[in-house]
Design an enzyme around this catalytic site. Structure first.
Site, short mmCIF file in Angstrom:
data_model
loop_
_atom_site.label_atom_id
_atom_site.label_comp_id
_atom_site.label_asym_id
_atom_site.label_seq_id
_atom_site.Cartn_x
_atom_site.Cartn_y
_atom_site.Cartn_z
CD GLN A 1 -6.94 -4.58 4.13
OE1 GLN A 1 -7.88 -5.30 4.49
NE2 GLN A 1 -7.12 -3.34 3.72
CG HIS B 1 -1.89 0.99 1.41
ND1 HIS B 1 -1.63 2.29 1.78
CD2 HIS B 1 -3.23 0.92 1.24
CE1 HIS B 1 -2.76 2.97 1.84
NE2 HIS B 1 -3.76 2.17 1.51
CE LYS C 1 -7.52 -0.43 6.09
NZ LYS C 1 -8.18 0.07 4.90
CB CYS D 1 -3.61 3.18 -1.61
SG CYS D 1 -4.89 4.37 -1.27
CG ASP E 1 0.46 -2.34 6.33
OD1 ASP E 1 -0.47 -2.47 7.16
OD2 ASP E 1 0.35 -1.65 5.29
#
Ligand code: PMP
Length: 410
Positions: free
Chosen positions: A207, A127, A230, A368, A204
């Site tokens: 997700q 991202h 999220k 993104c 990261d």
């Protein structure tokens, strides 16, 4: 672990007010969970309860409202510590989300160590939040950001990543789960490779946390970041987990109230981590909501969620295979229920706009992830991203709606 059977899913769905709304006269089919997830009533109540019952600022008031607010707010740090299985709550910095967390690591941890010729290694599927902050600090230092390649299926090429680690590599930034492709990356292997060469790794997890059990202690990464919205929590919330010695060595990034020990005009001294990195009044209501969101996930069980999502993922793949002209972008073997696709001859925005008229919310665009779109040679994709509360019936509604969209555009 109690399995999430259909009746339990329906009972849980009923706790999300927005899942029963209509869009263009049709029942909403919300397939944009990777963008932001819906919020259960308990989270909404926690946010409004704070404003209704104990609105006060945190950490600085000794009165009852202030201490009640502080206790609830700090409850988020405890909840995140459990969520990530972090060794200690002092290693959790509360941030406005992933973006702020990565920028904090970039400016406070990495920028002071970066010199000309250094390299920051990321993957081709990152991202922008895990690319651009590194580029900004690299530019100042004369360093550069390089990308580890992926294959056509959207899987990280681990050997090539290993070959790109050099004595100049100062950090590896890798997404746990790709927001555009759904690929689950072998982050433990990446950490092991990096550790053998003394290179710190930032994962990261934006997700990942909604779909998988995360254990930063077992993973042994240096940094792990995620965003709360999220994970069924409010926007403007998130966190950075960092190894204790990194936090101890990191200078402040934002200056202001609550991050100091003493201040005078000749200079200031700073609080210990994590408060050193938490200047100013935070998103108190948001974090109280995030604490509740994490309790909500815990009450279901992340493994039950993962199991349910595997069923949804396989059902989705089966249905997509039957849609004419449907091209799935990314076919990773290890994947979350996140699917990018293009329909032959139709722009992704048109697909998403026409699906909206059918009550189906999907995202379209570059997600993104410009470099990833360039890799696949597409300007944009449409994306279906599922949560445990989605149903097989909704997948059928989606496929029927997609067939109608195709018929209209033919
Ligand atoms: N990384 C990934 C993989 C993401 O999916 C997102 C959100 N789309 C981000 C980073 C940025 O998160 P936020 O905008 O909440 O900071």
């Amino acid at each position: 672990m109690t399995a999430l059977d259909e009746s339990r899913v329906m009972a849980l769905r009923a706790q999300f007010p927005q899942l029963s709304r209509r869009v263009h006269g049709k029942p909403l089919v919300y397939f944009d969970n990777a963008n932001t997830a819906q919020k259960p009533q308990s989270v909404i109540d926690a946010v409004s309860g704070y404003y209704r019952e104990c609105n006060g600022n945190v950490a600085r008031a000794v009165h009852t409202l202030g201490s009640e607010a502080t206790e609830l707010y700090e409850g988020a740090r405890d909840a995140i510590t459990r969520l990530l299985n972090a060794p200690s709550r002092d290693q959790i910095v509360l941030t406005s989300g992933t973006t702020q967390a990565i920028n904090l690591v970039a400016y406070s941890f990495l920028a002071p160590r970066l010199v000309a010729g250094d390299e920051i290694l990321v993957s081709h599927m990152e991202h922008h939040a895990n690319i651009v902050p590194w580029q900004l600090i690299a530019e100042r230092a004369g360093a550069r950001v390089i990308a580890a390649p992926i294959n056509e299926a959207g899987e990280l090429l681990l050997d090539e990543l290993a070959a790109l680690i050099s004595p100049r590599t100062r950090l590896i930034g890798i997404t746990h789960v790709s927001n555009a492709l759904g690929t689950i990356n072998p982050v433990a292997e990446v950490v092991a490779l990096a550790k053998a060469r003394g290179v710190p790794v930032l994962v990261d997890g934006s997700q990942a946390v909604p779909h998988l059990a995360v254990d930063v202690t077992a993973l042994d990464c240096d940094f792990y970041v995620f965003t709360g919205h999220k994970l069924f929590g409010p926007t403007g919330t998130g966190a950075l987990y960092a190894r204790r010695e990194h936090l101890a060595a990191m200078p402040p990034f934002f200056g202001g109230g609550e991050m100091i020990r003493t201040v005078s005009f000749t200079g200031s001294t700073f609080a210990d981590p994590p408060h050193r990195f938490e200047a100013g009044t935070p998103n108190i209501a948001g974090f109280i909501g995030l604490a509740e969101a994490i309790r909500f996930v815990e009450s279901i069980g992340i493994n039950a969620i993962a199991e349910r999502e595997r069923v949804l993922r396989d059902a989705a793949l089966e249905r997509f295979a039957g849609v004419e002209g449907f091209r799935l972008i990314g076919q990773a073997r290890q994947r979350a229920p996140v699917f990018s696709f293009v329909i032959d001859g139709v722009h992704a925005h048109d697909v998403a706009t026409l699906l909206d008229f059918e009550g189906v919310a999907v995202r379209s665009g570059h997600h993104c992830a410009h470099p990833l779109m360039q890799f696949y040679g597409v300007p944009a994709t449409a994306r279906v991203s599922l949560a445990f509360y989605n149903t097989i019936e909704e997948l059928d509604v989606f496929v029927t709606a997609l067939e109608r969209v195709r018929a209209r555009l033919r």
